[in-house]
Enzyme design. Structure first.
Site, PDB file in Angstrom:
ATOM      1  N   HIS A  64     -10.062 -17.609  -7.356  1.00  0.00           N
ATOM      2  CA  HIS A  64     -10.391 -17.855  -8.768  1.00  0.00           C
ATOM      3  C   HIS A  64     -11.858 -17.584  -9.055  1.00  0.00           C
ATOM      4  O   HIS A  64     -12.385 -18.066 -10.053  1.00  0.00           O
ATOM      5  CB  HIS A  64     -10.055 -19.310  -9.134  1.00  0.00           C
ATOM      6  CG  HIS A  64      -8.598 -19.627  -9.018  1.00  0.00           C
ATOM      7  ND1 HIS A  64      -8.115 -20.735  -8.366  1.00  0.00           N
ATOM      8  CD2 HIS A  64      -7.503 -18.964  -9.451  1.00  0.00           C
ATOM      9  CE1 HIS A  64      -6.793 -20.752  -8.415  1.00  0.00           C
ATOM     10  NE2 HIS A  64      -6.398 -19.675  -9.077  1.00  0.00           N
ATOM     11  N   LYS A  70      -5.046 -11.434 -10.766  1.00  0.00           N
ATOM     12  CA  LYS A  70      -4.253 -10.241 -11.088  1.00  0.00           C
ATOM     13  C   LYS A  70      -3.546  -9.746  -9.845  1.00  0.00           C
ATOM     14  O   LYS A  70      -4.122  -9.719  -8.754  1.00  0.00           O
ATOM     15  CB  LYS A  70      -5.243  -9.161 -11.571  1.00  0.00           C
ATOM     16  CG  LYS A  70      -4.611  -7.889 -12.036  1.00  0.00           C
ATOM     17  CD  LYS A  70      -4.534  -7.857 -13.544  1.00  0.00           C
ATOM     18  CE  LYS A  70      -3.682  -6.715 -14.054  1.00  0.00           C
ATOM     19  NZ  LYS A  70      -2.250  -6.863 -13.745  1.00  0.00           N
ATOM     20  N   ASP A  99     -14.797  -2.982  -8.616  1.00  0.00           N
ATOM     21  CA  ASP A  99     -15.466  -3.662  -9.729  1.00  0.00           C
ATOM     22  C   ASP A  99     -14.542  -3.943 -10.907  1.00  0.00           C
ATOM     23  O   ASP A  99     -14.885  -3.673 -12.064  1.00  0.00           O
ATOM     24  CB  ASP A  99     -16.679  -2.846 -10.210  1.00  0.00           C
ATOM     25  CG  ASP A  99     -17.839  -2.960  -9.248  1.00  0.00           C
ATOM     26  OD1 ASP A  99     -17.989  -4.031  -8.638  1.00  0.00           O
ATOM     27  OD2 ASP A  99     -18.575  -1.971  -9.083  1.00  0.00           O
ATOM     28  N   LYS A 106      -0.596 -12.377  -6.336  1.00  0.00           N
ATOM     29  CA  LYS A 106       0.609 -11.576  -6.087  1.00  0.00           C
ATOM     30  C   LYS A 106       1.826 -12.442  -6.320  1.00  0.00           C
ATOM     31  O   LYS A 106       1.772 -13.674  -6.174  1.00  0.00           O
ATOM     32  CB  LYS A 106       0.627 -11.081  -4.637  1.00  0.00           C
ATOM     33  CG  LYS A 106       1.438  -9.807  -4.460  1.00  0.00           C
ATOM     34  CD  LYS A 106       0.635  -8.586  -4.873  1.00  0.00           C
ATOM     35  CE  LYS A 106       1.405  -7.309  -4.746  1.00  0.00           C
ATOM     36  NZ  LYS A 106       0.514  -6.157  -4.939  1.00  0.00           N
ATOM     37  N   SER A 362      -4.662  -0.916 -14.680  1.00  0.00           N
ATOM     38  CA  SER A 362      -4.161  -2.168 -15.262  1.00  0.00           C
ATOM     39  C   SER A 362      -5.291  -2.879 -16.009  1.00  0.00           C
ATOM     40  O   SER A 362      -5.077  -3.479 -17.063  1.00  0.00           O
ATOM     41  CB  SER A 362      -3.637  -3.106 -14.169  1.00  0.00           C
ATOM     42  OG  SER A 362      -2.286  -2.836 -13.905  1.00  0.00           O
TER      43      SER A 362
HETATM   44  P1  NAD Z   1       8.613   1.509  -4.970  1.00  0.00           P
HETATM   45  O1  NAD Z   1       9.644   0.465  -4.868  1.00  0.00           O
HETATM   46  O2  NAD Z   1       8.467   2.255  -6.241  1.00  0.00           O
HETATM   47  O3  NAD Z   1       8.784   2.611  -3.818  1.00  0.00           O
HETATM   48  C1  NAD Z   1       8.815   2.349  -2.457  1.00  0.00           C
HETATM   49  C2  NAD Z   1       9.646   3.439  -1.790  1.00  0.00           C
HETATM   50  O4  NAD Z   1       9.547   3.296  -0.365  1.00  0.00           O
HETATM   51  C3  NAD Z   1      11.133   3.363  -2.143  1.00  0.00           C
HETATM   52  O5  NAD Z   1      11.574   4.639  -2.563  1.00  0.00           O
HETATM   53  C4  NAD Z   1      11.782   2.919  -0.842  1.00  0.00           C
HETATM   54  O6  NAD Z   1      13.097   3.419  -0.680  1.00  0.00           O
HETATM   55  C5  NAD Z   1      10.833   3.507   0.190  1.00  0.00           C
HETATM   56  N1  NAD Z   1      10.898   2.867   1.505  1.00  0.00           N
HETATM   57  C6  NAD Z   1      11.060   1.560   1.799  1.00  0.00           C
HETATM   58  N2  NAD Z   1      11.043   1.373   3.140  1.00  0.00           N
HETATM   59  C7  NAD Z   1      10.889   2.595   3.685  1.00  0.00           C
HETATM   60  C8  NAD Z   1      10.797   3.071   5.013  1.00  0.00           C
HETATM   61  N3  NAD Z   1      10.877   2.250   6.051  1.00  0.00           N
HETATM   62  N4  NAD Z   1      10.611   4.406   5.220  1.00  0.00           N
HETATM   63  C9  NAD Z   1      10.518   5.260   4.185  1.00  0.00           C
HETATM   64  N5  NAD Z   1      10.596   4.869   2.896  1.00  0.00           N
HETATM   65  C10 NAD Z   1      10.779   3.560   2.647  1.00  0.00           C
HETATM   66  O7  NAD Z   1       7.248   0.774  -4.574  1.00  0.00           O
HETATM   67  P2  NAD Z   1       5.766   1.216  -4.938  1.00  0.00           P
HETATM   68  O8  NAD Z   1       5.380   0.528  -6.196  1.00  0.00           O
HETATM   69  O9  NAD Z   1       5.645   2.682  -4.817  1.00  0.00           O
HETATM   70  O10 NAD Z   1       4.971   0.490  -3.761  1.00  0.00           O
HETATM   71  C11 NAD Z   1       4.859   1.066  -2.474  1.00  0.00           C
HETATM   72  C12 NAD Z   1       3.692   0.414  -1.750  1.00  0.00           C
HETATM   73  O11 NAD Z   1       2.503   0.603  -2.502  1.00  0.00           O
HETATM   74  C13 NAD Z   1       3.810  -1.088  -1.526  1.00  0.00           C
HETATM   75  O12 NAD Z   1       3.184  -1.431  -0.308  1.00  0.00           O
HETATM   76  C14 NAD Z   1       3.014  -1.668  -2.678  1.00  0.00           C
HETATM   77  O13 NAD Z   1       2.516  -2.971  -2.410  1.00  0.00           O
HETATM   78  C15 NAD Z   1       1.893  -0.658  -2.758  1.00  0.00           C
HETATM   79  N6  NAD Z   1       1.187  -0.609  -4.047  1.00  0.00           N
HETATM   80  C16 NAD Z   1       1.855  -0.383  -5.206  1.00  0.00           C
HETATM   81  C17 NAD Z   1       1.152  -0.325  -6.408  1.00  0.00           C
HETATM   82  C18 NAD Z   1       1.823   0.011  -7.728  1.00  0.00           C
HETATM   83  O14 NAD Z   1       1.099   0.210  -8.719  1.00  0.00           O
HETATM   84  N7  NAD Z   1       3.143   0.116  -7.792  1.00  0.00           N
HETATM   85  C19 NAD Z   1      -0.234  -0.534  -6.417  1.00  0.00           C
HETATM   86  C20 NAD Z   1      -0.901  -0.749  -5.208  1.00  0.00           C
HETATM   87  C21 NAD Z   1      -0.169  -0.779  -4.028  1.00  0.00           C
END
Ligand code: NAD
Length: 470
Positions: A64, A70, A99, A106, A362
């Site tokens: 905090h 966020k 920044d 989460k 965001s």
């Molecule tokens: P998503 O659900 O859109 O996509 C994830 C993809 O990974 C899916 O297509 C899924 O089938 C695939 N997948 C899962 N396990 C797998 C494996 N073992 N091998 C190959 N493919 C696999 O999720 P996302 O939003 O793209 O998030 C992916 C990662 O990025 C996560 O770790 C998330 O925390 C991180 N992330 C996401 C965001 C965002 O804006 N969405 C921001 C920062 C970090």
């Protein structure tokens, strides 16, 4: 046999490594490191007839020191408290690096979005939002969720609608969640922001000749051979945008397996193919790569793990043949695996920096919601008007005129998407430079420790300014 460290313990281990480079008091480091609030909830949802399913869900606010907090919301059957705490902590460090003035948070719901109908998903999302409201765990000045694994615009729209229903008179209500559809006051460029940020970050990282020489690579993304794991939101956009810079995506790994094509895969067509066939296997022109998780072991210049945590562990680290790994996913490499990779001379660009594009945009969306105006709306036409005038004057003075096309390129005022992408690119470049400089200045051996170091120092500064710590 020793127990494997948990995701949260791995984050703490990375934190401790970097904290050793600071001279901050133990108590302050402890305050920065620990999760401030953990809300675990269970609630019932009717799934049809008289069937009731009890849903387990979480929201964790890690820090905090800045408000609001966020962080995204994850839908996965593997969600657990340790994972949500780890992801919340990473959000704090991430926001500090780029920044973005938020504390980290989460959320997670333990469900399989693939095996749950949209109607039930909507019920669960709305009830989860109501639970967050009850406990003051959501609000534009309190805690602002966003998409993560298994969630997207649709879920954010449900959260917004529930929030606005229960808090009808909040003028800033639209800022309670980001990653919303543009039609519901989202911002252009948010969907692809994390993947785009990965490419901007990589483009900066490969621009330093001395760093690329050490890897035996040339500078620039053009011609680089890329492997992507996970063709979801982050992975697809990173893969798609990196090809615009002349790189080739030679392999893609998904849940059902992996495919390879030395000439480069057309990822847009691949995504369409997966949607209609339910699998990437069999994509025309590609070869299947056999073996469990073998896709990420393909020899390449850049590996982008964009699926989930703990993908590169002590079990497969020595088989990784990439020169650079850009952690688009959160926590894809365990600390033990990282030691092996670093010994092999692989450059690891850490999650808390490289996937910060999502939270950066965001932040822009939240600002747009609080100011109630689209970026570019007030100045676009004015910029065009004054640039047109300037060209008129120059044409008159030089007695030369430029073509209509040249003129329209020069006078174009910035639209929302131009401003979002330029703000994102600037953020990713500056943040990389700060990490690289800290690495050099403090003689830190790897980029992750340097990134944590930058982040810890900034958060400590915030506490210092509050007079909480000297
Ligand atoms: P998503 O659900 O859109 O996509 C994830 C993809 O990974 C899916 O297509 C899924 O089938 C695939 N997948 C899962 N396990 C797998 C494996 N073992 N091998 C190959 N493919 C696999 O999720 P996302 O939003 O793209 O998030 C992916 C990662 O990025 C996560 O770790 C998330 O925390 C991180 N992330 C996401 C965001 C965002 O804006 N969405 C921001 C920062 C970090």
């Amino acid at each position: 046999m020793a127990k494997e460290a948990t995701f949260y313990e791995n984050v703490e281990r990375n934190f401790n490594k970097a904290a050793a480079y600071t001279r901050l008091p133990e108590g302050l480091l402890e305050q920065i490191k620990l999760c401030n609030s953990v809300y675990k909830m269970k609630f019932p949802v009717k799934t049809g007839g008289n069937d009731v399913q009890v849903i387990e869900a979480y929201r964790v606010q890690h820090s905090h020191h800045r408000m609001p907090t966020k962080g995204g919301i994850r839908y996965s059957i593997h969600v657990n408290q340790d994972e949500v705490m780890a992801l919340a902590a990473l959000m704090t460090y991430k926001c500090a690096i780029v920044d973005v003035p938020f504390g980290g948070a989460k959320g997670g719901i333990k469900i399989s979005p693939r095996n749950t109908s949209p109607a039930i998903l909507e019920k669960i999302t709305r009830r989860y939002t109501a639970e967050l409201i009850k406990k003051n765990f959501i609000g534009p000045g309190l805690d602002v969720p966003a998409p993560d694994y298994g969630t997207g615009e649709r879920e954010m729209a449900w959260i917004l609608d529930t929030y606005l229903t229960l808090r009808a008179h909040e003028v800033e209500g639209y800022g309670c969640v980001t990653g919303k559809p543009v039609s519901l006051n989202g911002i252009r460029g948010r969907t692809e922001a994390t993947g785009r940020g990965v490419v901007y970050g990589l483009n900066e990282a490969v621009s330093y000749k001395e760093d690329m020489d050490a890897l035996g690579l040339t500078t620039g993304l053009a011609g680089k051979r890329v492997v992507v794991q996970g063709l979801g939101n982050v992975g697809f956009h990173a893969a798609n945008i990196i090809t615009e810079y002349g790189a080739k995506v030679i392999a893609v790994a998904e849940l059902e397996g992996a495919i390879y094509c030395e000439d480069g895969l057309d990822v847009k067509k691949l995504l369409k193919y997966r949607k209609s066939n339910g699998s990437i296997i069999g994509f025309p022109g590609s070869k299947e790569i056999k073996g469990e998780n073998a896709g990420i072991e393909v020899e390449c210049d850049i590996l982008i793990p964009a699926a989930l945590e703990n993908q590169i562990t002590i079990k497969n680290a020595d088989r990784i043949k990439a020169k650079i790994i850009a952690e688009a996913a959160n926590g894809p490499i365990t600390p033990d695996a990282e030691e092996v990779l670093l010994k092999k001379g692989i450059m690891i660009i850490p999650d808390i920096y490289i996937n910060a594009g999502g939270v950066t945009v965001s932040y822009f969306e939240w600002l747009k919601n609080l100011s109630h105006v689209r970026f570019g709306r007030m100045n676009k036409r004015f910029e065009e008007f004054s640039q047109n005038n300037m060209i008129d004057v120059m044409e008159k003075a030089t007695n030369k005129s430029i073509s209509k096309r040249e003129r329209s390129n020069v006078v174009r005022g910035a639209s929302e998407i131009d401003l979002v992408n330029s703000g994102l690119e600037d953020t990713m470049i500056e943040a990389y430079q700060s990490i690289r400089e800290a690495k050099k200045k403090k003689n830190i051996p790897d980029l992750r420790t340097a990134a944590f170091y930058v982040s810890i120092v900034k958060i400590a500064d915030a506490y210092g300014s509050m007079g909480i710590f000297p």
